[in-house]
Every structure is written in C-alpha cells, then in structure tokens.
Design a protein around this motif. Structure first.
Motif, PDB file in Angstrom:
ATOM      1  N   ALA A 111     -27.068 -38.953 -25.122  1.00 24.61           N
ATOM      2  CA  ALA A 111     -25.924 -39.610 -24.486  1.00 24.61           C
ATOM      3  C   ALA A 111     -24.620 -39.039 -25.040  1.00 24.61           C
ATOM      4  CB  ALA A 111     -25.991 -41.115 -24.715  1.00 24.61           C
ATOM      5  N   ARG A 121     -24.103 -35.605 -23.664  1.00 28.20           N
ATOM      6  CA  ARG A 121     -23.673 -35.565 -22.276  1.00 28.20           C
ATOM      7  C   ARG A 121     -22.184 -35.836 -22.157  1.00 28.20           C
ATOM      8  NH1 ARG A 121     -26.822 -37.754 -16.947  1.00 28.20           N
ATOM      9  NH2 ARG A 121     -25.367 -36.771 -15.544  1.00 28.20           N
ATOM     10  N   ILE A 139     -31.651 -34.503 -19.100  1.00 32.68           N
ATOM     11  CA  ILE A 139     -31.725 -35.870 -18.582  1.00 32.68           C
ATOM     12  C   ILE A 139     -32.081 -35.855 -17.099  1.00 32.68           C
ATOM     13  CG2 ILE A 139     -30.367 -37.927 -18.082  1.00 32.68           C
ATOM     14  CD1 ILE A 139     -28.794 -37.336 -20.650  1.00 32.68           C
ATOM     15  N   GLU A 140     -31.417 -34.997 -16.338  1.00 39.52           N
ATOM     16  CA  GLU A 140     -31.645 -35.016 -14.898  1.00 39.52           C
ATOM     17  C   GLU A 140     -33.036 -34.509 -14.551  1.00 39.52           C
ATOM     18  OE1 GLU A 140     -29.937 -36.590 -12.744  1.00 39.52           O
ATOM     19  OE2 GLU A 140     -28.500 -37.127 -14.299  1.00 39.52           O
ATOM     20  N   ARG A 196     -35.448 -37.408 -15.425  1.00 40.60           N
ATOM     21  CA  ARG A 196     -35.306 -38.552 -14.532  1.00 40.60           C
ATOM     22  C   ARG A 196     -35.669 -38.186 -13.098  1.00 40.60           C
ATOM     23  NH1 ARG A 196     -31.591 -42.650 -15.113  1.00 40.60           N
ATOM     24  NH2 ARG A 196     -30.468 -41.786 -13.351  1.00 40.60           N
ATOM     25  N   TYR A 235     -34.074 -41.899 -20.192  1.00 41.12           N
ATOM     26  CA  TYR A 235     -33.614 -43.153 -19.598  1.00 41.12           C
ATOM     27  C   TYR A 235     -32.711 -43.913 -20.557  1.00 41.12           C
ATOM     28  CZ  TYR A 235     -36.359 -42.619 -15.402  1.00 41.12           C
ATOM     29  OH  TYR A 235     -36.831 -42.157 -14.200  1.00 41.12           O
ATOM     30  N   GLU A 255     -29.198 -42.613 -20.541  1.00 37.27           N
ATOM     31  CA  GLU A 255     -28.334 -43.094 -19.464  1.00 37.27           C
ATOM     32  C   GLU A 255     -27.838 -44.505 -19.755  1.00 37.27           C
ATOM     33  OE1 GLU A 255     -27.485 -40.238 -18.264  1.00 37.27           O
ATOM     34  OE2 GLU A 255     -27.370 -41.099 -16.254  1.00 37.27           O
ATOM     35  N   ARG A 298     -25.137 -44.077 -22.254  1.00 38.13           N
ATOM     36  CA  ARG A 298     -23.944 -43.480 -21.648  1.00 38.13           C
ATOM     37  C   ARG A 298     -23.112 -44.577 -20.979  1.00 38.13           C
ATOM     38  NH1 ARG A 298     -22.634 -39.883 -16.699  1.00 38.13           N
ATOM     39  NH2 ARG A 298     -24.476 -40.815 -15.755  1.00 38.13           N
ATOM     40  N   SER A 312     -31.024 -45.684  -7.717  1.00 42.62           N
ATOM     41  CA  SER A 312     -32.067 -45.348  -8.689  1.00 42.62           C
ATOM     42  C   SER A 312     -33.357 -46.065  -8.334  1.00 42.62           C
ATOM     43  CB  SER A 312     -31.609 -45.625 -10.112  1.00 42.62           C
ATOM     44  OG  SER A 312     -31.345 -46.968 -10.263  1.00 42.62           O
ATOM     45  N   SER A 363     -29.845 -38.366  -4.669  1.00 39.76           N
ATOM     46  CA  SER A 363     -28.677 -38.722  -5.497  1.00 39.76           C
ATOM     47  C   SER A 363     -27.402 -38.239  -4.827  1.00 39.76           C
ATOM     48  CB  SER A 363     -28.757 -38.072  -6.869  1.00 39.76           C
ATOM     49  OG  SER A 363     -29.839 -38.545  -7.557  1.00 39.76           O
TER      50      SER A 363
END
Lengths: 339, 394, 343
Positions: free
Chosen positions: A199, A202, A217-218, A221, A263, A266, A269, B326, B379
């Motif tokens: 976090a 980022r 992260i992307e 996820r 997760y 995020e 963040r 999400s 997204s």
C-alpha cells in the motif's frame, strides 16, 4: 370600542386565557397502543405491508418444515451410512464418526495430542484477542510467539531446526481443520505486513516502485484465487533450482499470502487516502523522516480506521481456504464430502 | 569573510545518500536489479527444469485435436476439434455465466438491499438473516449444495411438465425455442434497429423534457420499437420461424432450448452469494443519502416508488458503484469454481487440456491472462461509468 | 554461479522448512531420506487405497508400496502416503513430491515417453474401461447408449476412450465432467447421468458406495485396455528393477504356491532351486536387484502373502468390490500374470 378592556390585574377578565386546569388527556394513540394493536399496525398497517407480511410468512411456512424435518425428524443420530440412506435425512452420526478425522486429517494417530494442543492454543489466543482490555503491542508479540509454537508443535521443527523431543511430521500428513486454520492464520499474519508495504509502495513518490506495486496488486486482484493456486502447484516448482523442492502446503500458503496481501493493500490504501493531508504535512513540518512519519503518525490512524475492512478481508480468506480442495490438499471439508 | 553578508554561501556538497532525488534513483535501480535477477533466475530455472523433464514451451498443441467432448457449448464442438476451439468454448461459457450472473445479481441485490431497509420488521429480519448466512459460508459449499438440490429433481422420464412443451428434470430445464434458419436474419436486424431507435428516442425525450417540462412516456415507444419492428419484419416474410419443441427421445429430451443443471447450479450459487454482498452495498448507499433528501421528497408528495427511483437511488449510486464493480469482478472470478461442479468454463477446459497435454505453463498462462483482461476491461468500463454519475461540483 | 544460487535456494528452502534433495538417482534420494513417498488416489479409492480411522492407508495399492518399501528398507513402515488426484498426480511425480505412483495409473505410450517421461516397471492390474448403468434402463450393450448423458472424470484416459468409442460407433453422448470422484459419483447416484464410466475395478469400487448398489449393472464390454501399474520417473534403472521384481516376486510366489501361512515352511524344506533363490535361501537375487536383505521376498510374503492373497483380501469376491480374478490370474490358471523367473 365597547369590547371589554383587559387590565393587567384582572386575569379573570381575559376571555382567551383559561383560568382552570384541565383534566389530563390520555397520551396519543401510537405511544400507548396495546401490544396487539401495535403488532397490527407494524405488520398490517397498509395493504402493501400486509401483503409483505403474509408473503414472508408463506416463505417461512414453505421453507422451515422440510428443513426441520431433514435436520431433526428424519435425521440419523446413530448408526452407519446404510441407516442414513434409509432414513433419508441429515446424517449426523456420520459427521460425528468422521469428526476427529475432519479435525486432524491424516496426522499420525498417536501424535494427535500435538495438533489438539495447537487448536487449543489458537482458540485461547482468539479468546484473548477479542477482548479489548488485552489490546496492546504485547498482543502482537504474543501472537508471533504463539504462531511459532503452533508451527513447532505441528511440524516438530521450526525454520529447519528440530524441536527437541518432538518427531518431525511432514506437512503432507497435515489435514482437516488444521490446514484451514494454518492457511488462514499464517496467511493473515504474513499478508498484513506485506500488504502495508504494498500500500505504501503504491502511494510512493518513486515511479518505478509505484509501477511494481500497482502491477503486483492488479495482477493478483485480476485473476481468480484458483489460478494462483494452480500456479503455486504446477508452475512454481519449475522456478526452483534443480534439487530444491518446496512443500505443497507451503506453496499454497505462499499463494494465499500473496493473494491476501494484495487485497489487504487495497484496504490499507483506502485508509491512507482517508488520512487528511494536514497529518502528512504536519509530520513533515516537525522534521520526521519518511519511516517516522509513517510509523508514528500516518499508519496508526490508517490501520485503525480500516479495522472493519480488515476483518472482512480475513473472513473472506478463511472461507477461501476451502479452495485448496480443488488442488488436492486435505482440508476441513474433504471428509464431509465422502460417503 | 567579505562584506557581502547576503551572498549565498557555497552549498556544502550533499553526499548522494542524503539527497532524496539521488537516493530515490539508487533505490529504484536496486529494486529493478533485484527484480530482474529474480525473474531471470526463475526463467532460466524454468527452462532448465523443463528441458530436464522433456517439456517444451509452445503453442502448437492449440491446433491439435482435443479428443475429448464438452458438455455444453454455444458454438458447435466435437471431439475432433482442436484444443484452440475447446479453449474458445471455455471462454464463451465463462463470459456467458458472467454476463447472465451480473445481470441477475444486480436486480436481486438491489431488491434485497431495499427489502433489508423495509419498515416491516419481519421482512427486514428475514432478509438480513439470509444475507448473514450466505455471506459467511464458503461459496464452494453453496455450489455443491445447489448442484445436489438441482440433481435431486426427477429424471427425464418423470420430468415436471410445467407448461406447454416445458419440462423440468435433473437434465435441466427444457423450453421450446425458435429453430434457427437464415430467414431469421431480418428479424434480428429489426430487433437491433428497435434497440438503437429506443436509445435515440430516450435521448430525444429527455431533451424535450428538459426543454418543456413534459414529454410522452418512453415505455410504450420502446415496446413498440423493440417488439413491434421484429414482429413486422417477421410478418412481412409470412412468419418463417418454426418452433422446436422438446420431446422425450431415448435417454433425454431433444429439441427446444436447455438450461443445464451445471449452469443453473453455478448461476444460482453465484447470484445468491454475490447478491447478498450487493444488498449490503446498496443498503449502505441508500443510508448514505442525507435524511433531508428523504424528507424533501416526501414533502413533495412523491410515492415511495418515485422517492426511491427519482431521488434516493440516483444519489446512492455514486456510493454504490465502486464497491459494486469489485463485486462484479468477484462474480466473474468466482465463476472459476465451476470446475468443481462440472460446468465447462475456461478453467475447466484449461484444466483438462493441461492434463491431457502436460502443457501446464501454457494453459495457466492463457486462462490467467484472459481473466486479467476481463477484469481490467470491466474496471475500465465501470470507472468510465462512475465518472459519468459522479457528482458534478462547481 | 550455479552453486552459489543453489546455496541461496537451499538456505531459503531451509527457512521454509523444506528439504533439499541431493542431485542424484531417485533410489539414492529415497535411501537417504529413509522413506518411500507413495502417491495414492485421494481422498480414497475403496479396495485400492483408503485411510482407516487412524489415518493409516490400507488396500491393494498401499500394500504394493509397502512391499516395495520392504525391498528397499526391509521395513514396511517406511512409506509416506501422499494423496494425489487424477489432476495432481503427474506434476507431483515430476516435481519429486512422490517417488512412486500407486494409484491405478494406466500405462500408455505418451505417458511412457513424450512430455511426461515416466516409467512403468510392471503391471499389477489388467483392467479395461467399462460403463455402469442403472438396471431399470434395460441396457445390455454400450452401443445402445446413443444420446446418453455420461459421467466421466477429466484428465484421464477414460475421457479420451469415451469420445473414441462413441465416435467409432457413430453415436452421440453428452458428458458431465467432474474431477472429484465423490462428487461425480453423487451426480450419477442422483440420476444426473445415465451412464458412469471408469476403469472396471474403479467402477466396481464406486458401485459399492452408491445408495443401492444392486440397482446398477456394469456392462460386460470393455471399451479400452487399461494396464495399471506403479509409475516412477524415468532415469533410474535400479529403482525400476526394485519395483519390477517386487511385483514379480508376488506373482512368482503365487505360481509356486507360496503363501503367507506356508512361506517359512517353504524356505525351510522346499528343495526347488527356483523357490530357494526367490526366498533368499540361496543368496544372490537380493544383492542383484539391490534389496536391503536377501530375505526380501520372504518378508513381503510373510507380511502380505502372494499376489492372489493380496488381491483376495482387498478386491476379491469376499470384499465389497467382489472382483473375479479374470485376467488378473496367473498364466497357469488362464490369466495374464506372467513373471520372469528369478535367477
């Protein structure tokens, strides 16, 4: 005018002021309704409301009796699989019979006291942790110690160092609830710091650091957990130098940690973004460096406000541990699917 | 020192480790080197290991015959077709479950979220009980449960006959369907034209409403365009469509269109699970609308339906959309659990492929990147939509 | 450079509580580790490999692994059983998570060569793919199954044979493909499929777990050849020998009539030089295959009996599976089991 003229001294002469006290009125209807009328108003106040209530009751009538019938009346409490099939209800005797197996899986029979102790320790730690009066920095150290003890008890070794007096038990013999708890608890414990680092990364000023964290992260996820578990099972062994093998459970555990960390990152963040800019600037202006600023000012606030979201993420992780079923690690639900 | 006190002193040379800019460069360079090293090591190890085990990396298997059959497919597929085509079947099946699932979840989730806030305590409690139970049990178990429930329907010979030509059995739901023929193309084009016409009409009506304060309602116009145009197109050709009606033949029904138990169980599991999360998001969104808005709307004399539709939901949407996105992505990713109950989705097909060919790296690479693409596209779309509905502040 | 990397990886792996295997032959690794890692069908395969209430694996395949452990270590307990699925078995073997698969893996050309590079030292069970249908459907041959829905496991030879069979006979089918055997069987049991297909023995095992096993028949046809045997990685001749001769010893013992009960008497009194060599009375054979002890075959037979006894105990007519010996009888009794002589 010939209307009576009031004088301050004679209140009696005022026609619009009542002289005598009135008897007390009953309170308005809605405050003092009898129980039955209150129920009638809440549930049948308007036609639409009445329809909703009747609909709900119908749904309950439709669902509950068969469910109770299955779970209690037609259920089998003693006996074996055959009696269960004949009765046609829930098979509690089967659950009871398989209970110990569902807890311990294939863990060596005579050593079951060790995982038993681990479960007790875990339950104890959770019981302590949910009480607010124990919330302090010491609790974190207690958890670290407890996790190390749990690992030592389960495996008979910690970080490759054998624990004296305990036989080593390879992870392929671990099973049942133990695997679920291990994956979830160690996953949570290790995902937490990694999530914080991700976090912070980022939101870093350094473009390359930011890029790496965003990609990480992307990516995680963006793909299903099952594909991470597949990668851990089938591809990661190929990345190891010849002769080095990484245990199947550990690989699944690493996949879990990476998954949870993305997760959690995020969640954190969100917390970091919610801290007012003044806090960052205030920390800068009193000359704190980056790590001091984060450690002393920003993170304590950011972590605190994200606690509900953190709990949700951990609950999700706990549920997701059932997915190891698909890659063939014995866990909690496997025995219940047999027979 | 001279008599020029204000002249800036020569800057002492800052060592590079105290210069944030330089330190940043060094730090990032170090990180890059480290990552490159890790990736390079993993890559060379992989090549070594693969050659040691006689594995090769390549996509040639995609053009080889698959030799296995697939249960349900929107495009024709037989065992002689290639692995590439099998993969396409998997992708289409995944998109199918995701699109249908998202559509149904949205409707059910909003309905549950509104019901959760009902003034009728019975309904609110019932819905909140449902939400809590569903949200806190693993989806995989719920899928197994739905699959078992659907499979416990009677067999095809004892199928429930619930309408003309409609059957429900443990082979799925069968309903009559229009038999495909090229003569249907004009109808399809008419339908497309009707949809485009409706969109144009809705824009025109909105402009007129803004200009004059009144406009004819959209619904009859839309119905006329969307239903009427294909009907006219069909009538002009003398109704060329023939209906295919399911009949019991041998082991199963043939004809008509089918909703398979695997698809139905997966859809039920995903929708009921995700809708519980959506309901909570919707509830949060609705509760985030200021009380004054409710009171103002009521004082204007709006009915409770109008109040929701015209005042509350448009404002709640702003809060709802980011978490809703999400959830949509979760639904799409969770559809990969199809592998456990035998719906032939992308993961299921990739899994079989990697077993039959031994091409684990390629198969996993393919399906992970497809999910990633779907996720990033969704997204992007939702971000765009979010920007549109976001509050316009002066 | 490589050594240095190895060192780092070794330290890393140590930290994660894993083991670092020395590069070298599989047998050396197994001996150095002190246990044989045996991959069995998980969660369970009745008759072939099932964990009992104490978590100890029992069954035909489990005893094959224990016999191999006796040959290597002279100790049947030095086996670690690792449950694998049809999907995870081959990666588990290539990655070294298991040393030997004893889970009814079919010997095929592409598995023996090509991308997988496995070795099949011996066949322990001659099987063929069969189909099971509910009795009430009155089906007598698989060729009547046009339009049927078929329950099949993915990633197996079964799945491919099925498509081949229907294609060859110009009939169609609809597969229901679920990997978990338990889940697949439940779907069939509930009537989701008209047909359940698998190797005959596995099908017989699954049949015992149905709600009413008597309501289902396994059709007589075998739509494929399925020679099943322990599977190891290619490249270790010594391990290949040990596995092969462990199986051959069980078969030879049955041919000679050596059983669990009379093995000691045979060793003490029998004068047949073939028997004396096999049982280690006349030494040499054990050393030749690299067994831990010249008595290896005797120890195995004393523990589990000959091939026929192991078969009867777990798969034979007196068990829930109730399998006939059929092709799995020794060659002198009309079966296919024919072991080379121990000399």
């Amino acid at each position: 005018m010939n209307a009576p003229i009031s004088t301050p001294t004679t209140a009696r002469a005022l026609s619009f002021v009542r002289g005598e006290t009135l008897p007390q009125m009953p309170p308005p209807d809605d405050v003092r309704l009898s129980l039955s009328r209150r129920v009638a108003r809440t549930y049948f106040g308007t036609p639409a409301n009445a329809a909703i209530t009747i609909g709900c009751i119908l749904v309950l009538v439709w669902l509950l009796p068969p469910l109770l019938n299955w779970a209690l009346l037609k259920a089998t409490w003693t006996g074996n699989a055959t009696t269960c099939r004949e009765a046609g209800g829930a098979c509690w005797s089967f659950i009871r019979e398989k209970f110990l197996f569902s807890v311990f899986g294939l863990y060596p029979f005579e050593l079951r006291w060790r995982p038993g102790l681990v479960l007790a320790l875990f339950a104890g730690m959770v019981a302590i942790s949910v009480q607010q009066r124990f919330w302090s920095g010491k609790l974190i150290y207690a958890w670290i110690a407890a996790l190390a003890v749990m690992w030592g008890l389960m495996g008979g070794q910690v970080l490759g160092i054998p624990v004296p007096g305990l036989d080593p038990v390879p992870t392929r013999l671990w099973g049942g609830w133990l695997v679920t708890i291990f994956l979830a608890v160690f996953g949570a414990a290790l995902a937490y710091p990694i999530g914080i680092v991700l976090a912070l990364g980022r939101r870093s000023q350094r473009p390359f650091v930011r890029l790496v964290c965003v990609c990480w992260i992307e990516f995680i996820r963006g793909v299903p957990l099952i594909s991470l578990l597949f990668i851990a099972t089938f591809i990661v062994p190929l990345f190891m130098p010849t002769g080095v093998e990484l245990d199947r459970l550990i690989r699944a555990q690493i996949a879990f940690i990476m998954f949870a960390a993305a997760y959690m990152a995020e969640v954190f963040r969100g917390g970091l973004q919610a801290i007012p800019k003044g806090q960052y600037e205030g920390a800068d202006s009193i000359g704190l460096n980056y790590s001091q600023k984060m450690r002393l000012i920003v993170l304590p606030q950011a972590l605190k406000i994200t606690i509900p979201a953190q709990v949700n993420t951990f609950i999700g992780m706990f549920k997701d541990t059932t997915l190891v079923l698909i890659i063939g690690i014995f866990d909690f639900f496997t025995p219940s699917l047999k027979g | 020192m001279t008599d020029r006190p204000f002249e800036s002193r020569p800057q002492p040379a800052v060592p590079f480790w105290n210069d944030p800019a330089k330190r940043g460069i060094v730090l990032q360079f170090g990180l890059a080197t480290f990552l490159l090293f890790v990736i390079w090591t993993a890559w060379t190890n992989m090549l070594d290991n693969m050659s040691a085990r006689g594995l090769v990396f390549g996509w040639d298997y995609l053009s080889r015959p698959a030799n296995f059959a697939i249960g349900e497919s929107l495009i024709p597929f037989s065992a002689q077709d290639t692995y590439g085509r099998a993969l396409a079947v998997g992708i289409i099946n995944t998109i199918r479950i995701a699109v249908v699932g998202i559509f149904v979840t949205t409707i059910l989730g909003i309905a549950l979220g509104v019901m959760r806030l009902s003034s009728n305590p019975l309904l609110a409690r019932l819905v909140s009980g449902y939400i809590e139970v569903v949200r806190n049990t693993p989806l995989l178990l719920q899928l197994f449960l739905w699959y078992a429930i659907i499979n416990s329907l009677p067999g095809p010979r004892q199928a429930v006959h619930f309408g003309p030509g409609m059957y429900l059995s443990n082979r799925g739901m069968k309903v009559p369907w229009v038999e495909w023929s090229p003569a249907l193309w004009p109808m399809i084009w008419a339908l497309v034209a009707g949809i485009i016409g409706t969109i144009i009409a809705s824009h025109m009506l909105a402009r007129r409403r803004e200009a004059t304060g009144g406009a004819p309602p959209l619904l009859p116009i839309a119905a006329g365009l969307i239903l009427g145009l294909p009907f006219l197109a069909s009538a002009a050709q003398g109704f060329p469509a023939t209906l295919s009606i399911p009949v019991l033949q041998g082991f199963n029904f043939s004809g008509g269109i089918e909703l398979s138990p695997e698809f139905a169980a997966l859809l039920a599991g995903l929708v009921l699970y995700t809708a519980a999360f959506v309901a909570e998001i919707v509830r949060g969104g609705i509760q985030s609308v200021f009380k004054g808005q409710w009171e103002a709307a009521r004082s204007l004399g709006l009915s409770s339906g109008q109040l929701m539709r015209l005042v509350i939901l448009p404002q709640a949407l702003r809060v709802i959309i980011p978490p809703l996105t999400s959830q949509y992505l979760n639904l799409t990713k969770n559809s990969s659990l199809a592998v456990a109950i035998g719906y032939p989705d992308l993961v299921h097909i990739s899994n079989t492929t990697m077993n039959q060919t031994g091409r684990a790296v390629e198969a996993i690479l393919v399906f992970a990147s497809i999910y990633l693409t779907i996720s990033l596209l969704t997204s992007a779309f939702m971000n765009w939509y979010n920007a549109r509905v976001a509050i316009m502040e002066r | 450079m490589k050594n240095w990397l190895m060192g780092i990886a070794a330290v890393g792996a140590m930290l994660l509580g894993t083991t670092v295997a020395e590069a070298g032959r599989d047998l050396d690794q197994i001996k150095q580790r002190g246990t044989l890692r045996c991959g069995v069908q998980g969660p369970s395969n009745p008759g072939f490999g099932v964990p009992n209430a104490q978590g100890v694996w029992e069954g035909f395949n489990a005893e094959i692994c224990r016999s191999v452990a006796i040959t290597i270590f002279n100790d049947p307990t030095k086996v670690e059983f690792v449950p694998v699925t049809t999907q995870s078995r081959f990666p588990a073997l290539t990655n070294g998570e298991v040393d030997i698969l004893s889970n009814n893996t079919t010997w095929t050309l592409t598995r023996d060569t090509g991308v997988n590079r496995f070795n099949f030292p011996a066949i322990v069970f001659y099987d063929g793919q069969a189909v099971m249908v509910p009795r009430r459907l009155n089906v007598t041959t698989a060729k009547q199954l046009n339009g049927a829905t078929v329950c099949v496991q993915p990633g197996t030879t079964t799945e491919l044979n099925l498509a081949d069979f229907f294609r060859q006979n110009n009939i169609t089918f609809r597969p229901v493909v679920i990997e978990a055997l338990d889940e697949l069987r439940r779907a069939y049991d509930q009537g989701r499929c008209d047909v359940f297909t698998n190797d005959f023995a596995a099908l017989a095992a699954q049949r015992t777990l149905l709600t009413n096993p008597r309501d289902h028949v396994i059709l007589p046809e075998r739509i494929s050849k399925e020679p099943l045997g322990p599977t190891i990685r290619q490249g270790d001749e010594e391990l290949t020998n040990i596995v092969a001769w462990t199986v051959f010893a069980l078969i030879d013992a049955e041919e000679f009539g050596i059983t669990k009960a009379n093995v000691d008497q045979f060793a003490a009194t029998n004068t047949d030089p073939r028997v004396r060599r096999l049982l280690g009375v006349e030494p040499g054979m054990g050393a030749a295959i690299g067994a831990a002890n010249e008595n290896w075959a005797r120890t195995i037979i004393k523990a589990y009996g000959n091939y026929g006894e192991i078969f009867d105990r777990w798969l034979g007519p007196s068990t829930p599976l109730g399998l006939e010996r059929g092709q799995n009888n020794i060659w002198t009794k009309g079966g296919l089991l024919y072991a080379p002589p121990a000399r």
